[in-house]
Write a protein that holds these residues in place. Structure first.
Motif, PDB file in Angstrom:
ATOM      1  N   SER A   1       7.218  10.928   0.485  1.00  0.00           N
ATOM      2  CA  SER A   1       8.661  11.196   0.434  1.00  0.00           C
ATOM      3  C   SER A   1       9.055  12.241   1.462  1.00  0.00           C
ATOM      4  N   PHE A   2      10.166  11.971   2.140  1.00  0.00           N
ATOM      5  CA  PHE A   2      10.719  12.938   3.078  1.00  0.00           C
ATOM      6  C   PHE A   2      11.820  13.693   2.340  1.00  0.00           C
ATOM      7  N   CYS A   3      11.807  14.981   2.500  1.00  0.00           N
ATOM      8  CA  CYS A   3      12.803  15.776   1.782  1.00  0.00           C
ATOM      9  C   CYS A   3      13.384  16.818   2.727  1.00  0.00           C
ATOM     10  N   ASN A   4      14.666  16.685   3.031  1.00  0.00           N
ATOM     11  CA  ASN A   4      15.292  17.717   3.862  1.00  0.00           C
ATOM     12  C   ASN A   4      15.936  18.759   2.950  1.00  0.00           C
ATOM     13  N   HIS A   5      16.512  19.747   3.577  1.00  0.00           N
ATOM     14  CA  HIS A   5      17.024  20.872   2.801  1.00  0.00           C
ATOM     15  C   HIS A   5      17.991  20.415   1.705  1.00  0.00           C
ATOM     16  N   GLU A   6      18.899  19.528   2.063  1.00  0.00           N
ATOM     17  CA  GLU A   6      19.915  19.091   1.076  1.00  0.00           C
ATOM     18  C   GLU A   6      19.318  18.264  -0.057  1.00  0.00           C
ATOM     19  N   GLU A   7      18.148  17.722   0.151  1.00  0.00           N
ATOM     20  CA  GLU A   7      17.567  16.847  -0.871  1.00  0.00           C
ATOM     21  C   GLU A   7      16.670  17.591  -1.851  1.00  0.00           C
ATOM     22  N   LYS A   8      16.547  18.893  -1.675  1.00  0.00           N
ATOM     23  CA  LYS A   8      15.604  19.633  -2.526  1.00  0.00           C
ATOM     24  C   LYS A   8      16.020  19.615  -4.005  1.00  0.00           C
ATOM     25  N   ALA A   9      17.315  19.545  -4.242  1.00  0.00           N
ATOM     26  CA  ALA A   9      17.777  19.469  -5.638  1.00  0.00           C
ATOM     27  C   ALA A   9      17.345  18.127  -6.243  1.00  0.00           C
ATOM     28  N   TYR A  10      17.371  17.066  -5.424  1.00  0.00           N
ATOM     29  CA  TYR A  10      16.945  15.750  -5.918  1.00  0.00           C
ATOM     30  C   TYR A  10      15.458  15.805  -6.280  1.00  0.00           C
TER      31      TYR A  10
ATOM     32  N   SER B   1       0.815  -1.224   0.000  1.00  0.00           N
ATOM     33  CA  SER B   1       0.000   0.000   0.000  1.00  0.00           C
ATOM     34  C   SER B   1       0.846   1.271   0.000  1.00  0.00           C
ATOM     35  N   HIS B   2       1.996   1.230   0.706  1.00  0.00           N
ATOM     36  CA  HIS B   2       2.785   2.455   0.828  1.00  0.00           C
ATOM     37  C   HIS B   2       4.262   2.250   0.502  1.00  0.00           C
ATOM     38  N   VAL B   3       4.800   3.200  -0.209  1.00  0.00           N
ATOM     39  CA  VAL B   3       6.252   3.310  -0.321  1.00  0.00           C
ATOM     40  C   VAL B   3       6.625   4.601   0.394  1.00  0.00           C
ATOM     41  N   ILE B   4       7.588   4.509   1.297  1.00  0.00           N
ATOM     42  CA  ILE B   4       8.026   5.726   1.989  1.00  0.00           C
ATOM     43  C   ILE B   4       9.489   5.978   1.657  1.00  0.00           C
ATOM     44  N   ASN B   5       9.743   7.097   1.031  1.00  0.00           N
ATOM     45  CA  ASN B   5      11.121   7.475   0.728  1.00  0.00           C
ATOM     46  C   ASN B   5      11.669   8.251   1.917  1.00  0.00           C
ATOM     47  N   TYR B   6      12.296   7.532   2.825  1.00  0.00           N
ATOM     48  CA  TYR B   6      12.875   8.169   4.016  1.00  0.00           C
ATOM     49  C   TYR B   6      13.984   9.117   3.567  1.00  0.00           C
ATOM     50  N   ASP B   7      14.728   8.666   2.585  1.00  0.00           N
ATOM     51  CA  ASP B   7      15.714   9.532   1.920  1.00  0.00           C
ATOM     52  C   ASP B   7      15.316   9.611   0.458  1.00  0.00           C
ATOM     53  N   LEU B   8      15.456  10.768  -0.130  1.00  0.00           N
ATOM     54  CA  LEU B   8      15.194  10.856  -1.568  1.00  0.00           C
ATOM     55  C   LEU B   8      16.414  10.343  -2.325  1.00  0.00           C
ATOM     56  N   PRO B   9      16.201   9.630  -3.404  1.00  0.00           N
ATOM     57  CA  PRO B   9      17.365   9.137  -4.158  1.00  0.00           C
ATOM     58  C   PRO B   9      17.996  10.257  -4.988  1.00  0.00           C
ATOM     59  N   ASN B  10      19.299  10.171  -5.200  1.00  0.00           N
ATOM     60  CA  ASN B  10      19.952  11.200  -6.012  1.00  0.00           C
ATOM     61  C   ASN B  10      19.796  10.938  -7.502  1.00  0.00           C
ATOM     62  N   ILE B  11      19.360   9.722  -7.848  1.00  0.00           N
ATOM     63  CA  ILE B  11      19.092   9.431  -9.265  1.00  0.00           C
ATOM     64  C   ILE B  11      17.568   9.429  -9.442  1.00  0.00           C
ATOM     65  N   PRO B  12      17.054  10.347 -10.269  1.00  0.00           N
ATOM     66  CA  PRO B  12      15.588  10.482 -10.329  1.00  0.00           C
ATOM     67  C   PRO B  12      14.873   9.205 -10.765  1.00  0.00           C
ATOM     68  N   GLU B  13      15.489   8.432 -11.671  1.00  0.00           N
ATOM     69  CA  GLU B  13      14.846   7.184 -12.125  1.00  0.00           C
ATOM     70  C   GLU B  13      14.605   6.237 -10.950  1.00  0.00           C
ATOM     71  N   THR B  14      15.501   6.304  -9.969  1.00  0.00           N
ATOM     72  CA  THR B  14      15.359   5.426  -8.805  1.00  0.00           C
ATOM     73  C   THR B  14      14.051   5.717  -8.073  1.00  0.00           C
ATOM     74  N   TYR B  15      13.685   6.989  -8.037  1.00  0.00           N
ATOM     75  CA  TYR B  15      12.416   7.360  -7.387  1.00  0.00           C
ATOM     76  C   TYR B  15      11.264   6.630  -8.086  1.00  0.00           C
ATOM     77  N   VAL B  16      11.309   6.634  -9.410  1.00  0.00           N
ATOM     78  CA  VAL B  16      10.231   6.000 -10.167  1.00  0.00           C
ATOM     79  C   VAL B  16      10.225   4.492  -9.934  1.00  0.00           C
TER      80      VAL B  16
END
Ligand code: AMP
Length: 425
Positions: A347-356, A315-330
């Motif tokens: 998805s959790f996104c901290n300040h450093e992950e906003k570029a991802y 039911s759920h996927v939780i991205n505790y860290d966002l991946p640096n490769i966008p395809e990985t997110y998909v």
């Protein structure tokens, strides 16, 4: 188009029917006719598209039709090389299922476990061998495996093989294959290194590309939480305790991070297991088995370990860290929302992950709705990701603690209960 119209032989059709597949998926519809004609294939497709059946069905079809009156032990006629143990096991299961009304035999070998049961199976003889590269070479060197009778070879998840450093192993394996064979090559991405490898393996291949990414991303209800690094564990606990869910797959970028998440959840009496490369094969299989059977509802994984995880009704996927490769997110969010089911990706996104996040949104051509109203906001909230391309409908508030009140936007709402509700029942 039906499987029957593709011209697949009767016992395999029967097995497909038992599996409950009514129609071929796009990769199957495109690849099966090519493979039945005996052509080489270059497939740009990833797990989740139905690619295993796309190669397993034609291989079984050929082997079934070519079955000689056998004298002596079976010889390995089809070889499937895949990067991870989980994928190997899953491919093996697929061959067993689609071939259940034939007497074609398949065997799976992979590293990280003792070789005794694998060499025993090989001694008895097998028609199809599914293998990870290291163990395959090892058992070839020890004389348990000969590739001289191979007529069908599949290199699965080629990009992942290269990422995992298997290129030399792959070259050694290819060098041992007979030149007269049908070759299949699958990769989720086709960068130059992969194309060059494919040229060494394939004759004059037909090419098939399926792009499930966008389609998958559209099916999944996505949202993002801006949260500080320190706030992530608290937010995760908060969501797991209040969000109604059946099963959650949590992605961590690192193995260490995955273990840490399991410990944090454990302290809050939420049973979770981690799967990653540092876990023993037994522990990984147990964790996955418990998750698939519904014994545990939370699995924490790194991207490589998660390849091959195929769980119905996740039911759920939780991205505790966002991946640096966008395809990985998909790839990650494609683990939910399978076969028309609705899925949720948080998805959790901290300040450093906003570029991802920006790169991900560019790839999926969607702006992921932000859940601003949560108890652990990021202290850098003023930094807003780049402008939307195609806004999605914002998600509704969904952390009500009232049973059954999940915002009403999910078809499965009656089925889904929060973790704490389930623990109480
Ligand atoms: P794969 O990409 O091979 O990992 O397959 C993804 C999932 O799709 C697996 O759970 C398969 O059992 C399922 N699947 C494969 N082919 C079909 C089909 N024609 N119809 C429905 N489900 C399928």
């Amino acid at each position: 188009m039906t499987f029957k119209e593709l011209g697949i032989t009767e016992p395999i059709l029967k097995a497909i029917e038992v599996k409950g597949y009514t129609h071929p998926t796009p990769i199957q519809e495109q690849s099966i006719p090519i493979l039945l004609r005996g052509k080489d294939l270059l497939g740009c497709a990833q797990t989740g598209t139905g690619k295993t059946a796309a190669f397993a069905i034609p291989i079984l079809h050929h082997l079934y039709n070519e079955q000689p009156k056998r004298k002596g032990p079976r010889k390995i006629k089809a070889l499937i090389v895949t990067p991870t143990r989980e994928l190997a096991l899953q491919i093996g299961e697929n061959f067993t299922e689609y071939g259940k009304f034939t007497n074609i035999k398949s065997t799976v070998i992979f590293g990280g476990v003792k070789q005794g049961s694998q060499t025993l199976a090989l001694r008895k003889g097998t028609d199809i061998l599914v293998a990870t590269p290291g163990r395959l070479l090892d058992l070839m060197d020890q004389g348990f495996i000969s590739l001289k009778d191979i007529k069908y070879s599949v290199l699965d998840e080629a990009d992942q093989m290269l990422d995992m450093g298997f290129i030399h192993d792959i070259r050694k394996i290819i060098a041992k294959l007979p030149t007269e064979r049908q070759s299949l090559f699958f990769s989720a991405t086709m960068p130059p290194a992969i194309l060059s490898l494919s040229r060494k393996i394939l004759g004059n291949p037909e090419k098939v590309t399926v792009k499930p990414e966008q389609a998958t991303a559209e099916k999944v209800e996505q949202s993002v939480y801006f949260v500080s690094k320190m706030g992530k564990p608290k937010l995760l606990l908060h969501l797991l305790q209040t969000e109604p869910f059946d099963s959650a797959l949590i992605f961590s970028r690192t193995k260490h991070g995955a273990d840490k998440i399991v410990r944090i959840l454990g302290k809050a009496n939420i049973t979770a297991a981690a799967i990653h490369g540092n876990k023993s094969q037994g522990a990984r299989q147990r964790a996955l088995g418990n998750f698939k059977s519904g014994h545990t509802n939370v699995l924490v994984a790194t991207d490589i370990a998660a390849r091959g995880i195929d769980v119905d009704e996740l039911s759920h996927v939780i991205n505790y860290d966002l991946p640096n490769i966008p395809e990985t997110y998909v790839h990650r969010i494609g683990r939910t929302g399978r076969a028309g089911a609705s899925g949720i990706a948080l998805s959790f996104c901290n300040h450093e992950e906003k570029a991802y996040l920006r790169d991900i949104q560019k790839l999926i051509k969607q702006t992921i709705p932000v859940v601003a109203d949560h108890p652990f906001p990021d202290e850098y909230e003023d930094v807003i990701p780049e402008s939307p391309v195609k806004p999605q409908k914002p998600r509704q508030q969904r952390w009500s603690t009232k049973p059954g009140n999940d915002g009403g936007s999910n078809n499965n709402q009656n089925r889904r209960r929060s973790y704490s509700q389930r623990r109480q029942s």
